[in-house]
Scaffold this motif. Structure first.
Motif, PDB file in Angstrom:
ATOM      1  N   LYS A 109       0.856  -1.177   0.000  1.00  0.00           N
ATOM      2  CA  LYS A 109       0.000   0.000   0.000  1.00  0.00           C
ATOM      3  C   LYS A 109       0.894   1.229   0.000  1.00  0.00           C
ATOM      4  N   LYS A 110       0.931   1.904  -1.117  1.00  0.00           N
ATOM      5  CA  LYS A 110       1.783   3.068  -1.243  1.00  0.00           C
ATOM      6  C   LYS A 110       1.144   4.033  -2.226  1.00  0.00           C
ATOM      7  N   GLY A 111       1.677   5.249  -2.261  1.00  0.00           N
ATOM      8  CA  GLY A 111       1.124   6.266  -3.151  1.00  0.00           C
ATOM      9  C   GLY A 111       0.344   7.308  -2.384  1.00  0.00           C
ATOM     10  N   GLN A 112      -0.331   8.171  -3.119  1.00  0.00           N
ATOM     11  CA  GLN A 112      -1.031   9.278  -2.492  1.00  0.00           C
ATOM     12  C   GLN A 112      -2.300   8.833  -1.777  1.00  0.00           C
ATOM     13  N   SER A 113      -2.765   7.612  -2.022  1.00  0.00           N
ATOM     14  CA  SER A 113      -3.977   7.155  -1.357  1.00  0.00           C
ATOM     15  C   SER A 113      -3.771   6.957   0.132  1.00  0.00           C
ATOM     16  N   ARG A 114      -2.534   6.851   0.573  1.00  0.00           N
ATOM     17  CA  ARG A 114      -2.285   6.685   1.996  1.00  0.00           C
ATOM     18  C   ARG A 114      -2.556   7.963   2.773  1.00  0.00           C
ATOM     19  N   GLY A 115      -2.531   9.100   2.101  1.00  0.00           N
ATOM     20  CA  GLY A 115      -2.740  10.364   2.776  1.00  0.00           C
ATOM     21  C   GLY A 115      -4.134  10.923   2.647  1.00  0.00           C
ATOM     22  N   GLY A 116      -5.124  10.129   2.240  1.00  0.00           N
ATOM     23  CA  GLY A 116      -6.491  10.609   2.099  1.00  0.00           C
ATOM     24  C   GLY A 116      -6.728  11.442   0.871  1.00  0.00           C
ATOM     25  N   ARG A 117      -5.909  11.268  -0.178  1.00  0.00           N
ATOM     26  CA  ARG A 117      -6.067  12.026  -1.419  1.00  0.00           C
ATOM     27  C   ARG A 117      -6.791  11.198  -2.469  1.00  0.00           C
ATOM     28  N   ASN A 118      -7.435  11.888  -3.409  1.00  0.00           N
ATOM     29  CA  ASN A 118      -8.075  11.195  -4.517  1.00  0.00           C
ATOM     30  C   ASN A 118      -7.142  11.173  -5.722  1.00  0.00           C
ATOM     31  N   SER A 119      -7.679  10.828  -6.883  1.00  0.00           N
ATOM     32  CA  SER A 119      -6.839  10.682  -8.067  1.00  0.00           C
ATOM     33  C   SER A 119      -6.243  12.006  -8.533  1.00  0.00           C
TER      34      SER A 119
END
Length: 422
Positions: A109-119
């Protein structure tokens, strides 16, 4: 630091300076202690699914609801050597696997989705970010693979509150993760009947569906069945919403639903055509009304009752679920999770939870409640950070009852007295 100390009794230490430690070993105290509660009689484990026993014991087949009495909850407490450990409370789960998960059944699990962001990179969920690096476990919520599966071990999943079980198919040897039921342990045999009734079970019933025998052979804790095969009054979890899809309801720790009615058990007058009815007139004579054809709404009601099962959730909500949807017998594992105390704020940051700041503590540009001198909301109604009303039933009332405020511009100097005018 949170592990108990190793007892030094009986160890031969070559150093003279450590000889006093071995003499005091019986008086050493561990870091963690267990809150001992009166022992309850343990239930017998159900026989494996492949056995042909037809005896039915509800206390064994159906998992009892989790205890809600705090006196019966067993939690692990720790010696307060640091302030963060003083209030730490954890449920006792000594049966969990201590090693790593199966690598091929996980992905990072990595990327901007870990910080509560959308696409597009915008924050859609506040108070998310950071946290320990984790891998997502691929959990089989559909349970379509037939045949018996042996539970290899019970594991902790950092992405959910309930535990997961690693099962191996006896026919193909394939490994998969499923949601573990409360009381499930390594060595248990679970089976899925989503693809139909097995041939050996058909032969044991004589080629005819016997509800009693079918329930005694299939409704065991951890088995996955269609809703129409589950007896009324059974506790279930991991309930699906659409046929052919995986479970969506009651997947959190300690949650369950109850089957309260099935389509074949509705009143007879609701599932048959409207026949002759007897009515009593004002003079006391009885009149017979002829049969009439069913209306479209009545046909839809009868069809809906025949193809759906009624379940009750823990919140008291009663829902109609299609009879071909999946459900697992029992209660979701780790029911004592609700009594957990994390002990310190840093442990929330490890879980990826950022601090929550009050609106009155912000500046005026950051929140409608911000700004001013002292603890003041600026004489405004409670609002969300985006200006929507936060109380007075704004979110709970139906949309047609919500009166949208119409802002009418006020004429200039209306209601004010100017110097020189009355």
């Amino acid at each position: 630091m949170l592990q108990p100390r190793v007892a030094l009794r009986g160890l031969q230490l070559p150093f003279r300076c450590l000889s006093s430690i071995s003499s005091r070993a019986p008086y050493l105290r561990s870091y963690s202690t267990e809150v001992q509660q009166p022992e309850k009689p343990q239930q017998e484990t159900p026989p494996p699914a492949e056995e042909s026993s037809t005896t039915f014991d509800p206390s064994i087949a159906f998992a009892p609801p989790p205890t809600r009495d705090e006196a019966g909850v067993q939690l692990r407490t720790y010696k307060p050597r640091t302030p963060g450990v003083r209030h730490l409370r954890r449920p006792i789960n000594d049966h969990l696997w201590k090693g790593r998960p199966v690598h091929k059944l996980t992905f990072p699990k990595k990327g901007q989705s870990r910080g509560g962001r959308n696409s597009s990179g915008r924050v859609t969920v506040r108070h998310r970010g950071g946290g320990h690096k984790r891998r997502i476990r691929i959990v089989d919520f559909e349970r379509k693979a037939p045949g018996p599966h042996v539970v290899e071990r019970i594991e902790h999943d950092p992405g959910r509150t309930a535990h997961i079980a690693l099962v191996r198919s006896q026919e193909t040897g394939k490994l998969s993760y499923i949601l573990a039921a409360d009381g499930m342990r390594a060595g248990d045999v679970v089976q899925s009947y989503m693809s139909g009734i097995p041939e050996d079970l058909w032969k044991s019933m004589g080629g005819v569906v016997d509800p009693g025998v079918l329930a005694a052979r299939t409704a065991w804790r951890g088995n996955c069945l269609p809703l129409h095969m589950i007896p009324v009054g059974t506790l279930i979890f991991n309930v699906g919403l659409y046929p052919g899809k995986g479970g969506k309801l009651c997947r959190s720790a300690g949650t369950f639903a109850t089957v309260i009615a099935k389509g074949g058990e509705t009143p007879q007058k609701d599932i048959t055509t409207m026949g002759p009815e007897f009515t009593t007139a004002a003079d006391g004579t009885e009149k017979t009304e002829e049969a009439r054809p069913l209306t479209q709404r009545e046909k839809q009601k009868i069809e809906r009752a025949a193809n759906h099962v009624t379940i009750r959730l823990q919140s008291g909500e009663v829902r109609l679920i299609h009879k071909d949807c999946c459900a697992t017998i029992g209660v979701a594992s780790n029911p004592n999770y609700q009594y957990t105390q994390i002990g310190k704020a840093g442990r929330s940051r490890w879980l990826g939870i950022r601090p929550t700041v009050r609106g009155v503590a912000m500046n005026a540009m950051d929140h409608p409640h911000g700004g001013g001198r002292g603890k003041s909301k600026g004489n405004v109604d409670p609002k969300s950070p985006w200006g929507l009303p936060a109380k007075s039933g704004y979110k709970t009332r139906p949309k047609w009852k919500v009166n949208k405020a119409v802002v009418v511009p006020r004429p200039r100097n209306q209601g004010k007295r100017r110097r020189g005018y009355n």
